[in-house]
Design a protein around this motif. Structure first.
Motif, PDB file in Angstrom:
ATOM      1  N   VAL A  39       0.845  -1.205   0.000  1.00 41.76           N
ATOM      2  CA  VAL A  39       0.000   0.000   0.000  1.00 41.76           C
ATOM      3  C   VAL A  39       0.880   1.255   0.000  1.00 41.76           C
ATOM      4  O   VAL A  39       0.578   2.223  -0.713  1.00 41.76           O
ATOM      5  N   LEU A  40       1.962   1.253   0.760  1.00 46.83           N
ATOM      6  CA  LEU A  40       2.879   2.395   0.755  1.00 46.83           C
ATOM      7  C   LEU A  40       3.552   2.561  -0.600  1.00 46.83           C
ATOM      8  O   LEU A  40       3.767   3.687  -1.073  1.00 46.83           O
ATOM      9  N   LEU A  41       3.876   1.462  -1.255  1.00 43.75           N
ATOM     10  CA  LEU A  41       4.462   1.515  -2.587  1.00 43.75           C
ATOM     11  C   LEU A  41       3.472   2.132  -3.578  1.00 43.75           C
ATOM     12  O   LEU A  41       3.847   2.969  -4.406  1.00 43.75           O
ATOM     13  N   ALA A  42       2.208   1.749  -3.471  1.00 40.54           N
ATOM     14  CA  ALA A  42       1.174   2.323  -4.328  1.00 40.54           C
ATOM     15  C   ALA A  42       1.016   3.816  -4.068  1.00 40.54           C
ATOM     16  O   ALA A  42       0.867   4.615  -5.002  1.00 40.54           O
ATOM     17  N   ILE A  47       2.234   9.568  -5.608  1.00 43.27           N
ATOM     18  CA  ILE A  47       2.890  10.831  -5.262  1.00 43.27           C
ATOM     19  C   ILE A  47       3.893  11.231  -6.343  1.00 43.27           C
ATOM     20  O   ILE A  47       3.964  12.401  -6.734  1.00 43.27           O
ATOM     21  N   LEU A  48       4.649  10.271  -6.859  1.00 41.57           N
ATOM     22  CA  LEU A  48       5.585  10.587  -7.938  1.00 41.57           C
ATOM     23  C   LEU A  48       4.851  11.014  -9.202  1.00 41.57           C
ATOM     24  O   LEU A  48       5.290  11.922  -9.911  1.00 41.57           O
ATOM     25  N   GLY A  49       3.725  10.363  -9.492  1.00 39.62           N
ATOM     26  CA  GLY A  49       2.913  10.772 -10.635  1.00 39.62           C
ATOM     27  C   GLY A  49       2.373  12.184 -10.467  1.00 39.62           C
ATOM     28  O   GLY A  49       2.331  12.968 -11.418  1.00 39.62           O
ATOM     29  N   ALA A  50       1.976  12.514  -9.250  1.00 40.92           N
ATOM     30  CA  ALA A  50       1.482  13.868  -8.973  1.00 40.92           C
ATOM     31  C   ALA A  50       2.601  14.890  -9.108  1.00 40.92           C
ATOM     32  O   ALA A  50       2.384  15.990  -9.636  1.00 40.92           O
ATOM     33  N   LEU A  51       3.794  14.550  -8.661  1.00 42.49           N
ATOM     34  CA  LEU A  51       4.930  15.449  -8.779  1.00 42.49           C
ATOM     35  C   LEU A  51       5.263  15.702 -10.249  1.00 42.49           C
ATOM     36  O   LEU A  51       5.526  16.836 -10.657  1.00 42.49           O
ATOM     37  N   LYS A  52       5.225  14.638 -11.038  1.00 39.38           N
ATOM     38  CA  LYS A  52       5.474  14.780 -12.480  1.00 39.38           C
ATOM     39  C   LYS A  52       4.415  15.670 -13.116  1.00 39.38           C
ATOM     40  O   LYS A  52       4.720  16.559 -13.920  1.00 39.38           O
ATOM     41  N   ALA A  53       3.146  15.460 -12.751  1.00 37.97           N
ATOM     42  CA  ALA A  53       2.064  16.280 -13.288  1.00 37.97           C
ATOM     43  C   ALA A  53       2.206  17.734 -12.843  1.00 37.97           C
ATOM     44  O   ALA A  53       1.929  18.654 -13.617  1.00 37.97           O
ATOM     45  N   GLY A  67      -6.632   8.709  -7.861  1.00 42.00           N
ATOM     46  CA  GLY A  67      -5.608   7.725  -8.197  1.00 42.00           C
ATOM     47  C   GLY A  67      -4.933   7.155  -6.967  1.00 42.00           C
ATOM     48  O   GLY A  67      -4.654   5.962  -6.896  1.00 42.00           O
ATOM     49  N   LEU A  68      -4.681   8.007  -5.991  1.00 43.59           N
ATOM     50  CA  LEU A  68      -4.042   7.568  -4.750  1.00 43.59           C
ATOM     51  C   LEU A  68      -4.901   6.533  -4.039  1.00 43.59           C
ATOM     52  O   LEU A  68      -4.434   5.430  -3.716  1.00 43.59           O
ATOM     53  N   VAL A  69      -6.157   6.859  -3.828  1.00 42.78           N
ATOM     54  CA  VAL A  69      -7.059   5.937  -3.120  1.00 42.78           C
ATOM     55  C   VAL A  69      -7.270   4.666  -3.932  1.00 42.78           C
ATOM     56  O   VAL A  69      -7.205   3.551  -3.395  1.00 42.78           O
ATOM     57  N   ILE A  73      -6.221   0.871  -2.766  1.00 40.48           N
ATOM     58  CA  ILE A  73      -7.251  -0.157  -2.585  1.00 40.48           C
ATOM     59  C   ILE A  73      -6.968  -1.366  -3.467  1.00 40.48           C
ATOM     60  O   ILE A  73      -7.053  -2.513  -3.020  1.00 40.48           O
ATOM     61  N   VAL A  74      -6.629  -1.130  -4.728  1.00 40.67           N
ATOM     62  CA  VAL A  74      -6.341  -2.244  -5.639  1.00 40.67           C
ATOM     63  C   VAL A  74      -5.120  -3.025  -5.169  1.00 40.67           C
ATOM     64  O   VAL A  74      -5.122  -4.261  -5.175  1.00 40.67           O
ATOM     65  N   ALA A  75      -4.077  -2.318  -4.747  1.00 39.53           N
ATOM     66  CA  ALA A  75      -2.876  -2.998  -4.262  1.00 39.53           C
ATOM     67  C   ALA A  75      -3.189  -3.843  -3.028  1.00 39.53           C
ATOM     68  O   ALA A  75      -2.758  -4.998  -2.922  1.00 39.53           O
ATOM     69  N   ALA A  76      -3.953  -3.286  -2.097  1.00 38.95           N
ATOM     70  CA  ALA A  76      -4.313  -4.036  -0.890  1.00 38.95           C
ATOM     71  C   ALA A  76      -5.185  -5.236  -1.238  1.00 38.95           C
ATOM     72  O   ALA A  76      -4.988  -6.334  -0.708  1.00 38.95           O
ATOM     73  N   PHE A  77      -6.141  -5.039  -2.143  1.00 43.76           N
ATOM     74  CA  PHE A  77      -7.031  -6.139  -2.526  1.00 43.76           C
ATOM     75  C   PHE A  77      -6.258  -7.268  -3.196  1.00 43.76           C
ATOM     76  O   PHE A  77      -6.473  -8.446  -2.885  1.00 43.76           O
ATOM     77  N   LEU A  78      -5.360  -6.931  -4.125  1.00 41.73           N
ATOM     78  CA  LEU A  78      -4.593  -7.976  -4.798  1.00 41.73           C
ATOM     79  C   LEU A  78      -3.678  -8.717  -3.827  1.00 41.73           C
ATOM     80  O   LEU A  78      -3.509  -9.932  -3.927  1.00 41.73           O
ATOM     81  N   THR A  79      -3.102  -8.007  -2.891  1.00 42.55           N
ATOM     82  CA  THR A  79      -2.263  -8.654  -1.888  1.00 42.55           C
ATOM     83  C   THR A  79      -3.104  -9.563  -0.999  1.00 42.55           C
ATOM     84  O   THR A  79      -2.705 -10.700  -0.705  1.00 42.55           O
TER      85      THR A  79
END
Length: 122
Positions: A39-42, A47-53, A67-69, A73-79
Motif C-alpha cells: 500500500v505504501l508503494l502504491a 505521489i511521484l505521478g502527482a509530482l510529475k504532473a 488515483g491515490l485511493v 485499494i487495488v494494491a491491498a485487494f490484490l495482496t
C-alpha cells in the motif's frame, strides 16, 4: 521568489508527518507487513505521478486523490487475494508500481533538466 501558504503547505505536511512518525509509536503486526508495504508503494507511485504532473503544469487534485485511493485499494485487494489463494500476487503488484515509479522519475528528470533529444545541450 514569493512564498505563499499554498507552496508551504506540502512542506508543512511532510514535516508534520515526520514528527508524528517519530513520536507516535506504531507497531504493525507481522501478518500485515507485506500489505502495508504494498500500500505504501502504491501511495509513493501516486505521489511521484502527482509530482510529475505538477512539474508539467497538469496537476489536478481530484485526479491525484482518486488515483491515490484507487491504487492503494487495488494494491491491498490484490495482496489480500494472493494471501487467500496462497499465491504471491503482490510480486506482480510490486513489478507494476516500481516500473511506473521509474517511468515517472525518468520523465520528471527530463522535465527538470529540460532535456532536448535533438541536441547535446541541457
Amino acid at each position: 521568489m514569493k512564498l505563499s501558504i499554498g507552496k508551504l503547505l506540502p512542506l508543512l505536511g511532510v514535516a508534520g508527518g515526520i514528527v508524528l512518525g517519530l513520536y507516535i509509536p506504531l507497531q504493525i503486526p507481522k501478518e500485515y507487513t507485506v500489505m502495508v508495504a504494498i500500500v505504501l508503494l502504491a501511495a509513493f507511485d501516486s505521489i511521484l505521478g502527482a509530482l510529475k504532473a505538477y512539474v508539467a503544469r497538469d496537476f489536478k487534485l481530484s485526479v491525484f486523490l482518486g488515483g491515490l485511493v484507487f491504487n492503494m485499494i487495488v494494491a491491498a485487494f490484490l495482496t489480500y487475494l494472493g494471501n487467500i489463494l496462497n499465491l504471491s500476487i503482490y510480486l506482480g503488484v510490486i513489478f507494476v508500481f516500481v516500473t511506473r515509479m521509474f517511468k515517472n522519475l525518468s520523465r520528471l528528470r527530463k522535465m527538470l533538466l529540460n532535456f532536448d533529444r535533438n541536441s547535446d545541450k541541457l
